[in-house]
Design a protein around this motif. Structure first.
Motif, mmCIF file in Angstrom:
data_model
loop_
_atom_site.group_PDB
_atom_site.id
_atom_site.type_symbol
_atom_site.label_atom_id
_atom_site.label_comp_id
_atom_site.label_asym_id
_atom_site.label_seq_id
_atom_site.Cartn_x
_atom_site.Cartn_y
_atom_site.Cartn_z
ATOM 1 N N GLY A 62 -0.369 -0.682 17.123
ATOM 2 C CA GLY A 62 -0.381 -2.102 16.785
ATOM 3 C C GLY A 62 0.644 -2.357 15.703
ATOM 4 O O GLY A 62 1.820 -2.064 15.882
ATOM 5 N N ASP A 63 0.205 -2.872 14.579
ATOM 6 C CA ASP A 63 1.129 -3.046 13.458
ATOM 7 C C ASP A 63 0.635 -2.259 12.245
ATOM 8 O O ASP A 63 0.950 -2.574 11.111
ATOM 9 C CB ASP A 63 1.323 -4.522 13.120
ATOM 10 N N ALA A 64 -0.144 -1.191 12.517
ATOM 11 C CA ALA A 64 -0.797 -0.455 11.426
ATOM 12 C C ALA A 64 0.173 0.169 10.435
ATOM 13 O O ALA A 64 -0.165 0.362 9.272
ATOM 14 C CB ALA A 64 -1.710 0.628 12.003
ATOM 15 N N THR A 65 1.368 0.506 10.889
ATOM 16 C CA THR A 65 2.330 1.107 9.955
ATOM 17 C C THR A 65 3.620 0.299 9.882
ATOM 18 O O THR A 65 4.664 0.807 9.495
ATOM 19 C CB THR A 65 2.682 2.553 10.356
ATOM 20 N N THR A 66 3.557 -0.968 10.269
ATOM 21 C CA THR A 66 4.745 -1.815 10.188
ATOM 22 C C THR A 66 4.915 -2.297 8.750
ATOM 23 O O THR A 66 4.051 -2.986 8.223
ATOM 24 C CB THR A 66 4.605 -3.035 11.116
ATOM 25 N N ASN A 67 6.011 -1.901 8.117
ATOM 26 C CA ASN A 67 6.312 -2.465 6.802
ATOM 27 C C ASN A 67 7.400 -3.529 6.969
ATOM 28 O O ASN A 67 7.839 -3.800 8.100
ATOM 29 C CB ASN A 67 6.693 -1.372 5.797
ATOM 30 N N VAL A 94 0.837 -1.201 0.000
ATOM 31 C CA VAL A 94 0.000 0.000 0.000
ATOM 32 C C VAL A 94 0.874 1.254 0.000
ATOM 33 O O VAL A 94 0.640 2.199 -0.761
ATOM 34 C CB VAL A 94 -0.949 0.005 1.223
ATOM 35 N N LEU A 95 1.902 1.245 0.856
ATOM 36 C CA LEU A 95 2.792 2.414 0.951
ATOM 37 C C LEU A 95 3.489 2.682 -0.382
ATOM 38 O O LEU A 95 3.425 3.786 -0.929
ATOM 39 C CB LEU A 95 3.827 2.177 2.058
ATOM 40 N N TRP A 113 -3.985 12.966 12.972
ATOM 41 C CA TRP A 113 -3.401 12.234 11.853
ATOM 42 C C TRP A 113 -2.762 10.902 12.230
ATOM 43 O O TRP A 113 -3.179 9.857 11.750
ATOM 44 C CB TRP A 113 -2.361 13.117 11.151
ATOM 45 N N PHE A 114 -1.724 10.962 13.065
ATOM 46 C CA PHE A 114 -0.948 9.741 13.289
ATOM 47 C C PHE A 114 -1.675 8.724 14.165
ATOM 48 O O PHE A 114 -1.332 7.547 14.169
ATOM 49 C CB PHE A 114 0.423 10.076 13.866
ATOM 50 N N ALA A 115 -2.701 9.182 14.911
ATOM 51 C CA ALA A 115 -3.438 8.231 15.740
ATOM 52 C C ALA A 115 -4.562 7.576 14.937
ATOM 53 O O ALA A 115 -4.767 6.363 15.021
ATOM 54 C CB ALA A 115 -3.999 8.929 16.968
ATOM 55 N N ASP A 116 -5.294 8.375 14.173
ATOM 56 C CA ASP A 116 -6.467 7.832 13.485
ATOM 57 C C ASP A 116 -6.170 7.348 12.069
ATOM 58 O O ASP A 116 -6.817 6.441 11.567
ATOM 59 C CB ASP A 116 -7.572 8.897 13.421
ATOM 60 N N TRP A 117 -5.225 7.984 11.407
ATOM 61 C CA TRP A 117 -4.887 7.604 10.034
ATOM 62 C C TRP A 117 -3.384 7.374 9.919
ATOM 63 O O TRP A 117 -2.721 8.053 9.138
ATOM 64 C CB TRP A 117 -5.306 8.710 9.051
ATOM 65 N N PRO A 118 -2.848 6.423 10.691
ATOM 66 C CA PRO A 118 -1.378 6.305 10.739
ATOM 67 C C PRO A 118 -0.732 6.020 9.380
ATOM 68 O O PRO A 118 0.213 6.709 8.995
ATOM 69 C CB PRO A 118 -1.144 5.155 11.723
ATOM 70 N N LEU A 119 -1.270 5.040 8.663
ATOM 71 C CA LEU A 119 -0.619 4.683 7.400
ATOM 72 C C LEU A 119 -0.741 5.836 6.398
ATOM 73 O O LEU A 119 0.210 6.159 5.678
ATOM 74 C CB LEU A 119 -1.217 3.391 6.838
ATOM 75 N N LEU A 120 -1.920 6.465 6.379
ATOM 76 C CA LEU A 120 -2.118 7.601 5.481
ATOM 77 C C LEU A 120 -1.114 8.715 5.816
ATOM 78 O O LEU A 120 -0.528 9.327 4.921
ATOM 79 C CB LEU A 120 -3.553 8.124 5.596
ATOM 80 N N SER A 121 -0.900 8.954 7.108
ATOM 81 C CA SER A 121 0.045 9.997 7.515
ATOM 82 C C SER A 121 1.450 9.686 7.008
ATOM 83 O O SER A 121 2.144 10.564 6.501
ATOM 84 C CB SER A 121 0.071 10.126 9.036
ATOM 85 N N VAL A 122 1.862 8.421 7.168
ATOM 86 C CA VAL A 122 3.183 8.038 6.663
ATOM 87 C C VAL A 122 3.244 8.238 5.150
ATOM 88 O O VAL A 122 4.231 8.741 4.609
ATOM 89 C CB VAL A 122 3.522 6.575 7.044
ATOM 90 N N ILE A 123 2.155 7.871 4.467
ATOM 91 C CA ILE A 123 2.114 8.035 3.006
ATOM 92 C C ILE A 123 2.260 9.506 2.630
ATOM 93 O O ILE A 123 2.998 9.853 1.697
ATOM 94 C CB ILE A 123 0.793 7.447 2.433
ATOM 95 N N VAL A 124 1.583 10.388 3.377
ATOM 96 C CA VAL A 124 1.689 11.826 3.101
ATOM 97 C C VAL A 124 3.139 12.285 3.233
ATOM 98 O O VAL A 124 3.687 12.955 2.349
ATOM 99 C CB VAL A 124 0.776 12.635 4.055
ATOM 100 N N VAL A 125 3.782 11.907 4.332
ATOM 101 C CA VAL A 125 5.161 12.339 4.565
ATOM 102 C C VAL A 125 6.079 11.828 3.457
ATOM 103 O O VAL A 125 6.862 12.582 2.867
ATOM 104 C CB VAL A 125 5.670 11.846 5.941
#
Lengths: 291, 276
Positions: A239-244, A74-75, A149-161
């Motif tokens: 959790g593992d929401a942004t673990t790649n 996804v990322l 951002w980072f609490a509710d949409w963690p993966l999206l936030s990483v994608i934005v950055v």
């Protein structure tokens, strides 16, 4: 002296680089391969043993493993789409000369030169903080509730950055590529009454075909390895929401000291990268033979 | 309706849009620099303060307490060392590939490229263990070698494309005058291609300076570069935004300037010569 004899020693000049790279690639990779078949935990150094494919089995049954593969895809996928589409749009926008064009281009490519730890922390705190971040203020300006951002949409936030870091790269490549677009051809098309969209579709886009392919492949190499941005913002969570995959291997190796499992995970990353590499090599190889 | 005169309204709209997009994309950097001159209270205030009394307090504090210079020195040594080592390996290799190609040269070049695709995590464990056993964890030497090697393929490719553009006749002429390989390289080739070599070195410097995977995993304090210092600001919530900004500004400013100066040449290196 005979010319043929003279040629040989000069070919040896490539050897230091070749040998160093070979060592860099083969030795650690062989070790990773070996470790992946071992039970080997740094906390219990004496106890290593051959376990066959057990480490891979452990990974395949580990829910976070599949999440991390999905997160990686996804990322990589979303950042590629955002940067390529955005990069084409912006580079077409700034292609015609106008006052201050040089400055605009400088501003546009700047984020590429910012180190990843800085980008991530500036975005997470100064911009995306739900209480005092700049975006929270913008949201309030429009009467909206600020996003956490980072609490509710963690993966999206990483994608934005990460997209912010790589969009400039795409712009830089496309702007350069557009400069070699034949201006006379462009003028001729305009004379014939071709409108903006038609020009884009039949002239600009075909001209950008190879640069797009190059951008996709080069970015893919780097995006598969995104680590620092996650390390300093979410630690892979919540959790593992942004673990790649890179982050998962890091936690296995350096936090849980499980060398065997980490090596198995590393090999999965290598396989994924190789699938992409095959395409890239073909692409670059083609451009090499074209000349 | 074929408009022969340029449509002024459309042009103005386009220019405005260009500037707006550029400013939005640049904004996080601008905001970081502004915040670095705020007091911690101003930095955290809501609504954000656009007008404030600038202070150098954060910079003073960073230089005095955070040991900034130690980390900056590590960055300079590791990025600089990697660039020197990389150039020493890459220039002779590119020379051999460009002027004395064999049937296998193309494959070797592609193989070099493919090493770039080996993800760091694939070799993280062994590199970590080897470094530990050689007593090179948290050592600048290890980082120099690693940075040089991860950038070597790009450097060889970039220099190779520059060398390829130089007419062989020039080298042949030097040869006729009795110059040997080394003389030809140092007296003719390097001076002629110094622009390309400089941008190659610069690219390696920039990429090494910003490298964060290996520097975060292999260092703790004594060899930690600026990427790691910045990362250490990740834990506290909202307490040290101004200081974080000051550290970040100091860490990024030199590279940003170098990047601006060399943007055009970087394209060639970053795309392995596929886009010029």
């Amino acid at each position: 002296m005979n010319a043929r004899v003279r040629k040989r020693p000069e070919r040896l000049l490539a050897q230091p680089a070749n040998i160093m790279l070979l060592l860099w690639m083969i030795v650690p990779l062989a070790m990773t391969l070996y470790f992946s078949t071992q039970y080997y935990n740094l906390l219990y150094p004496g106890k290593s043993a051959f376990v066959g494919l057990e480490n891979f089995g452990y990974f395949f049954n580990y829910p976070s493993f599949w999440t991390s593969i999905l997160n990686t895809i996804v990322l990589v996928g979303s950042v590629l789409v955002i940067t390529v589409v955005g990069g084409i749009g912006i580079s077409v926008l700034v292609d015609e000369t106008f006052p201050g064009q040089g400055i605009v281009r400088m501003l546009l490519i700047s984020p590429f030169f910012i180190m990843p730890t800085v980008s991530a922390l500036v975005w997470k705190n100064l911009l995306m903080n739900p209480v005092s971040g700049f975006l929270a203020w913008v949201w309030k300006l429009f009467g909206a509730t600020p996003v956490n951002w980072f609490a509710d949409w963690p993966l999206l936030s990483v994608i934005v950055v990460v997209s912010w870091e790589w969009l400039p790269f795409a712009i830089l490549i496309f702007v350069t590529a557009l400069q070699s677009l034949d201006r006379e051809q462009l003028e001729a098309a305009r004379m014939d009454g071709a409108r903006g969209l038609a020009i884009f579709r039949y002239l600009t886009l075909p001209h950008l075909a190879r640069p797009i392919a190059v951008v996709v492949m080069v970015e893919a190499i780097f995006l598969l390895n995104v680590f620092a941005e996650i390390f300093v913002t979410t630690n892979g969570g919540p959790g593992d929401a942004t673990t790649n995959i890179p982050y998962l291997v890091y936690t296995q190796a350096l936090l849980e000291f499980d060398v065997g499992a980490a090596s198995a995970g590393g090999l999965v990353a290598v396989v994924l990268a190789n699938i992409m590499a095959v395409f890239l090599i073909r692409l670059i190889g083609k451009s090499l033979t074209e000349r | 309706m074929a408009n022969k005169k340029p449509n002024h309204a459309a042009r103005l709209l386009r220019i405005t849009a260009s500037w707006v997009v550029a400013l939005i994309i640049f904004f996080p950097i601008l905001w970081m620099v502004l915040t670095s001159f705020k007091s911690e209270l101003d930095a955290f205030s809501m609504p954000p303060h656009f007008l404030f009394t600038p202070t150098l307090e954060n910079y003073r504090e960073i230089l005095a307490r955070a040991n900034y210079l130690h980390y900056a020195w590590n960055s300079i040594v590791t990025a600089g060392g990697a660039t020197v080592l990389g150039m020493l390996l890459a220039v002779p290799a590119a020379y051999a590939f460009a002027y004395h190609p064999t049937r296998k040269t193309k494959d070797v070049l592609l193989w070099m490229l493919s090493t770039k695709m080996l993800p760091g995590v694939g070799v993280l464990v062994p590199i970590y263990l080897i470094s530990r056993d050689l007593n090179m964890l948290d050592s600048k030497t290890a980082l120099i070698i690693i940075f040089a090697l991860i950038n070597l393929p790009i450097m060889v490719w970039m220099i190779y494309t520059y060398f390829r553009d130089i007419p062989y006749d020039i080298l042949e002429a030097a040869r006729m005058d009795g110059a040997g390989t080394w003389q030809t390289m140092f007296r003719v080739l390097i001076p002629v291609s110094r622009g390309g070599l400089a941008s190659t070195a610069l690219l390696c410097l920039i990429l090494s300076w910003n490298e964060a995977f290996w520097s975060l995993n292999l260092t703790t304090t004594s060899a930690a570069p600026l990427t790691a210092l910045v990362a250490s600001f990740s834990s506290p919530e909202g307490l040290f935004w101004a200081k974080l900004s000051a550290v970040s500004t100091l860490a990024c400013a030199p590279i940003l300037v170098l990047g601006w100066l060399s943007q055009r040449q970087l394209v060639r290196g970053l795309t392995f010569g596929a886009v010029k």
